[in-house]
Scaffold this motif. Structure first.
Motif, PDB file in Angstrom:
ATOM      1  N   ALA A   1      68.682 -17.475  16.811  1.00 41.28           N
ATOM      2  CA  ALA A   1      68.135 -16.196  17.261  1.00 41.28           C
ATOM      3  C   ALA A   1      66.714 -16.012  16.736  1.00 41.28           C
ATOM      4  O   ALA A   1      66.436 -16.278  15.571  1.00 41.28           O
ATOM      5  CB  ALA A   1      69.015 -15.049  16.781  1.00 41.28           C
TER       6      ALA A   1
ATOM      7  N   TRP B   1      68.064  -5.776  19.605  1.00 43.00           N
ATOM      8  CA  TRP B   1      69.356  -6.358  19.956  1.00 43.00           C
ATOM      9  C   TRP B   1      70.321  -6.284  18.774  1.00 43.00           C
ATOM     10  O   TRP B   1      69.915  -6.163  17.619  1.00 43.00           O
ATOM     11  CB  TRP B   1      69.204  -7.809  20.416  1.00 43.00           C
ATOM     12  CG  TRP B   1      68.362  -8.691  19.536  1.00 43.00           C
ATOM     13  CD1 TRP B   1      67.043  -9.020  19.709  1.00 43.00           C
ATOM     14  CD2 TRP B   1      68.772  -9.357  18.328  1.00 43.00           C
ATOM     15  NE1 TRP B   1      66.608  -9.842  18.699  1.00 43.00           N
ATOM     16  CE2 TRP B   1      67.656 -10.073  17.843  1.00 43.00           C
ATOM     17  CE3 TRP B   1      69.969  -9.416  17.620  1.00 43.00           C
ATOM     18  CZ2 TRP B   1      67.696 -10.833  16.665  1.00 43.00           C
ATOM     19  CZ3 TRP B   1      70.020 -10.170  16.450  1.00 43.00           C
ATOM     20  CH2 TRP B   1      68.892 -10.864  15.997  1.00 43.00           C
TER      21      TRP B   1
ATOM     22  N   SER C   1      71.452  -7.542  13.396  1.00 44.05           N
ATOM     23  CA  SER C   1      70.606  -6.824  14.336  1.00 44.05           C
ATOM     24  C   SER C   1      69.151  -6.917  13.901  1.00 44.05           C
ATOM     25  O   SER C   1      68.845  -7.151  12.726  1.00 44.05           O
ATOM     26  CB  SER C   1      71.037  -5.352  14.386  1.00 44.05           C
ATOM     27  OG  SER C   1      70.121  -4.578  15.136  1.00 44.05           O
TER      28      SER C   1
ATOM     29  N   LEU D   1      65.573 -12.659  20.656  1.00 49.55           N
ATOM     30  CA  LEU D   1      66.972 -13.029  20.801  1.00 49.55           C
ATOM     31  C   LEU D   1      67.171 -14.411  21.420  1.00 49.55           C
ATOM     32  O   LEU D   1      67.914 -15.228  20.870  1.00 49.55           O
ATOM     33  CB  LEU D   1      67.749 -11.987  21.621  1.00 49.55           C
ATOM     34  CG  LEU D   1      69.251 -12.253  21.824  1.00 49.55           C
ATOM     35  CD1 LEU D   1      69.994 -12.278  20.507  1.00 49.55           C
ATOM     36  CD2 LEU D   1      69.865 -11.209  22.755  1.00 49.55           C
TER      37      LEU D   1
ATOM     38  N   ALA E   1      76.106 -10.494  22.395  1.00 47.98           N
ATOM     39  CA  ALA E   1      75.018  -9.619  21.948  1.00 47.98           C
ATOM     40  C   ALA E   1      74.748  -8.598  23.044  1.00 47.98           C
ATOM     41  O   ALA E   1      75.089  -8.813  24.212  1.00 47.98           O
ATOM     42  CB  ALA E   1      73.760 -10.413  21.638  1.00 47.98           C
TER      43      ALA E   1
ATOM     44  N   MET F   1      73.873  -8.437  17.535  1.00 44.15           N
ATOM     45  CA  MET F   1      74.668  -9.630  17.778  1.00 44.15           C
ATOM     46  C   MET F   1      76.030  -9.493  17.117  1.00 44.15           C
ATOM     47  O   MET F   1      76.128  -9.098  15.953  1.00 44.15           O
ATOM     48  CB  MET F   1      73.920 -10.845  17.207  1.00 44.15           C
ATOM     49  CG  MET F   1      74.516 -12.182  17.545  1.00 44.15           C
ATOM     50  SD  MET F   1      73.508 -13.532  16.847  1.00 44.15           S
ATOM     51  CE  MET F   1      72.070 -13.443  17.922  1.00 44.15           C
TER      52      MET F   1
ATOM     53  N   PRO G   1      77.419 -16.874  17.206  1.00 45.89           N
ATOM     54  CA  PRO G   1      77.820 -15.515  17.559  1.00 45.89           C
ATOM     55  C   PRO G   1      78.630 -15.464  18.857  1.00 45.89           C
ATOM     56  O   PRO G   1      78.486 -16.325  19.713  1.00 45.89           O
ATOM     57  CB  PRO G   1      76.491 -14.791  17.731  1.00 45.89           C
ATOM     58  CG  PRO G   1      75.560 -15.870  18.205  1.00 45.89           C
ATOM     59  CD  PRO G   1      75.986 -17.116  17.476  1.00 45.89           C
TER      60      PRO G   1
END
Length: 223
Positions: free
Chosen positions: A41, A159, A170, A45, A74, A161, A71
């Motif tokens: 990331a 964003w 985040s 993102l 998101a 996640m 992850p």
């Protein structure tokens, strides 16, 4: 070396965990992996190749189809901001500017220093357990409630996640200190405009494998 240090510190010796220093598309495992952890990331993102990496790992059989992916997912939130400096900001270390529609560019910005004219609204949801095919994917058109009168200089986004197991990270303005190496993102408008409470305004976000971009819709007759 860092990966090996962390794995061994967690109690996983060589007979339980083998570390391979190679690209995910250049290895062959004896059995498909049941767990995929992908830390790719960036501020925006998707700019480091998270989606194509996961898509290749799952499609090639390197990981099983039902593998746990971290992850997991998101979502992206966006709002309108007034701050003339957003159009000039390049972000830390001349971060690569993302090309967006209309010639505008997304770049990292500290949005906590800008004047926000609308609440954040959720504009995109992404699954990493089942990554979308290559190409552009648009979210739904979302209405915004303008709270303050001002000049719209940029669309800003952040964003969050989902890591699974009740954990998340985040790039929010007030994120925990260990996450503050991620900045928020801003797409400056080619032609800033004035707006105020009661003015109809909508956003539509789309993403590719690397970029998030926005279309804006508002009452052009408003002054």
């Amino acid at each position: 070396n860092i990966a090996e240090t962390c794995v061994r510190a967690g109690g996983f010796e060589e007979d339980r965990c083998t570390i391979v220093n190679a690209r995910s598309d250049a290895i062959s495992l004896p059995t498909p992996a049941s767990l995929v952890v992908c830390e790719l990331a960036d501020h925006g993102l998707l700019g480091e190749g998270l989606l194509p990496t996961l898509r290749e790992v799952l499609a090639s059989g390197t990981a099983s189809k039902d593998a746990v992916v971290i992850p997991r997912a998101a979502y992206v939130e966006a709002a309108l901001f007034e701050d003339a400096s957003l159009a000039k900001r390049r972000g830390p270390d001349d971060y690569r500017r993302q090309r967006c529609r209309g010639g505008a560019a997304c770049a990292p910005a500290r949005l906590g220093n800008a004047r926000r004219l609308t609440p954040y609204v959720r504009v995109l949801d992404l699954s990493f357990s089942s990554p979308p095919p290559k190409g552009a994917h648009a979210g739904a058109k979302v209405d915004l409630q303008v709270q303050k009168r001002g000049r719209v200089d940029a669309v800003g986004y952040r964003w969050r996640m989902d890591l699974g197991f009740g954990e998340g990270v985040s790039n929010e303005e007030d994120a925990d200190d260990f996450q503050d190496h991620w900045w928020q993102m801003a797409q400056p408008l080619d032609a800033p405009f004035d707006i105020g409470p009661g003015v109809p305004f909508s956003l539509k976000a789309a993403h590719t494998d690397t970029d998030v971009v926005f279309d804006v819709f508002f009452d052009a007759g408003f002054v």
